[in-house]
Design a protein around this motif. Structure first.
Motif, PDB file in Angstrom:
ATOM      1  N   LYS A   5       0.871  -1.148  -0.125  1.00 38.79           N
ATOM      2  CA  LYS A   5      -0.265  -0.026  -0.235  1.00 38.79           C
ATOM      3  C   LYS A   5       1.092   0.752   0.192  1.00 38.79           C
ATOM      4  O   LYS A   5       2.335   0.932   0.516  1.00 38.79           O
ATOM      5  CB  LYS A   5      -1.162   0.126   1.046  1.00 38.79           C
ATOM      6  CG  LYS A   5      -2.090  -0.987   1.577  1.00 38.79           C
ATOM      7  CD  LYS A   5      -2.590  -1.738  -0.060  1.00 38.79           C
ATOM      8  CE  LYS A   5      -3.849  -2.934   0.891  1.00 38.79           C
ATOM      9  NZ  LYS A   5      -4.488  -2.947  -0.962  1.00 38.79           N
ATOM     10  N   TYR A   6       0.479   2.718  -0.205  1.00 39.58           N
ATOM     11  CA  TYR A   6       0.876   3.524  -0.342  1.00 39.58           C
ATOM     12  C   TYR A   6       1.852   3.785   1.325  1.00 39.58           C
ATOM     13  O   TYR A   6       2.504   4.660   0.840  1.00 39.58           O
ATOM     14  CB  TYR A   6       0.427   4.581  -1.264  1.00 39.58           C
ATOM     15  CG  TYR A   6      -0.479   4.763  -0.580  1.00 39.58           C
ATOM     16  CD1 TYR A   6      -0.222   6.935   0.720  1.00 39.58           C
ATOM     17  CD2 TYR A   6      -1.566   4.601  -0.089  1.00 39.58           C
ATOM     18  CE1 TYR A   6      -1.284   6.558   1.221  1.00 39.58           C
ATOM     19  CE2 TYR A   6      -2.741   5.607   0.688  1.00 39.58           C
ATOM     20  CZ  TYR A   6      -2.012   6.510   1.392  1.00 39.58           C
ATOM     21  OH  TYR A   6      -3.187   6.304   2.437  1.00 39.58           O
ATOM     22  N   VAL A   9       5.105   2.294   1.024  1.00 39.68           N
ATOM     23  CA  VAL A   9       6.557   2.287   1.021  1.00 39.68           C
ATOM     24  C   VAL A   9       7.778   3.257   1.439  1.00 39.68           C
ATOM     25  O   VAL A   9       8.607   2.778   1.484  1.00 39.68           O
ATOM     26  CB  VAL A   9       5.847   2.913  -0.642  1.00 39.68           C
ATOM     27  CG1 VAL A   9       7.340   2.896  -1.481  1.00 39.68           C
ATOM     28  CG2 VAL A   9       5.300   1.666  -1.219  1.00 39.68           C
ATOM     29  N   SER A  36       9.643  -1.880  -3.389  1.00 39.09           N
ATOM     30  CA  SER A  36       8.983  -0.935  -4.202  1.00 39.09           C
ATOM     31  C   SER A  36       9.198  -0.851  -5.535  1.00 39.09           C
ATOM     32  O   SER A  36      10.616  -0.657  -5.431  1.00 39.09           O
ATOM     33  CB  SER A  36       9.021  -0.059  -3.635  1.00 39.09           C
ATOM     34  OG  SER A  36      10.314   0.694  -2.554  1.00 39.09           O
ATOM     35  N   SER A  39       6.571   3.687  -9.948  1.00 42.15           N
ATOM     36  CA  SER A  39       5.879   4.071  -9.702  1.00 42.15           C
ATOM     37  C   SER A  39       5.426   3.722  -8.220  1.00 42.15           C
ATOM     38  O   SER A  39       3.884   4.981  -8.208  1.00 42.15           O
ATOM     39  CB  SER A  39       5.143   3.408 -11.279  1.00 42.15           C
ATOM     40  OG  SER A  39       5.380   1.565 -10.394  1.00 42.15           O
ATOM     41  N   GLN A  40       5.743   3.182  -7.596  1.00 38.64           N
ATOM     42  CA  GLN A  40       4.619   3.095  -6.180  1.00 38.64           C
ATOM     43  C   GLN A  40       5.314   4.115  -5.721  1.00 38.64           C
ATOM     44  O   GLN A  40       4.827   4.229  -4.510  1.00 38.64           O
ATOM     45  CB  GLN A  40       4.996   1.380  -5.501  1.00 38.64           C
ATOM     46  CG  GLN A  40       4.238   0.784  -6.306  1.00 38.64           C
ATOM     47  CD  GLN A  40       4.941  -0.516  -5.836  1.00 38.64           C
ATOM     48  OE1 GLN A  40       6.154  -0.868  -5.550  1.00 38.64           O
ATOM     49  NE2 GLN A  40       4.102  -1.413  -5.923  1.00 38.64           N
ATOM     50  N   GLU A  43       3.522   7.468  -6.747  1.00 39.72           N
ATOM     51  CA  GLU A  43       2.721   7.296  -5.849  1.00 39.72           C
ATOM     52  C   GLU A  43       2.086   7.710  -4.801  1.00 39.72           C
ATOM     53  O   GLU A  43       1.108   8.338  -3.964  1.00 39.72           O
ATOM     54  CB  GLU A  43       1.338   5.871  -5.864  1.00 39.72           C
ATOM     55  CG  GLU A  43       0.095   5.608  -5.917  1.00 39.72           C
ATOM     56  CD  GLU A  43      -0.466   4.896  -5.725  1.00 39.72           C
ATOM     57  OE1 GLU A  43      -1.767   4.070  -5.312  1.00 39.72           O
ATOM     58  OE2 GLU A  43       0.100   3.920  -6.396  1.00 39.72           O
TER      59      GLU A  43
END
Length: 101
Positions: A5-6, A9, A36, A39-40, A43
């Motif tokens: 989940k964001y 990260v 990670s 792109s993660q 985000e």
């Protein structure tokens, strides 16, 4: 690939003299989860810090250092880490956790 989940990260910010100089160019340095992706990370920064737009993400993997274990002749290593340098766009807001340092 890990199902991250964001909020999982970004682990912590890095505050050193070099990272403070990079903040003038809107570049921020973080320790991130080892699995990670760029792109993660992009985000996660945009969701955790509202008003920011990420232009570029550079990552680097760092191997653990070799350390002696309990003063004996046995050796072990510290955990691997991953570092990310996130560059924001010119019209983006600054990240507030670094303000006043």
């Amino acid at each position: 690939m890990a199902n991250l989940k964001y909020y999982d990260v970004i682990l912590e910010p890095i505050v050193t003299e070099k990272s403070m100089e990079l903040m003038g160019e809107k570049k921020y340095t973080f320790i991130v989860h080892t699995e990670s992706t760029k792109s993660q990370i992009k985000e996660a920064v945009e969701k955790m810090f509202p008003g920011t737009k990420v232009k570029n993400v550079n990552t680097m993997n760092q191997n653990g250092k070799k350390k002696r274990v309990r003063g004996k002749m046995a050796y072990g290593t510290t955990p691997k880490t991953k570092k990310a340098i996130v560059q924001l766009t010119a019209e983006s807001k600054e990240i507030e956790i670094f303000q006043g340092l």
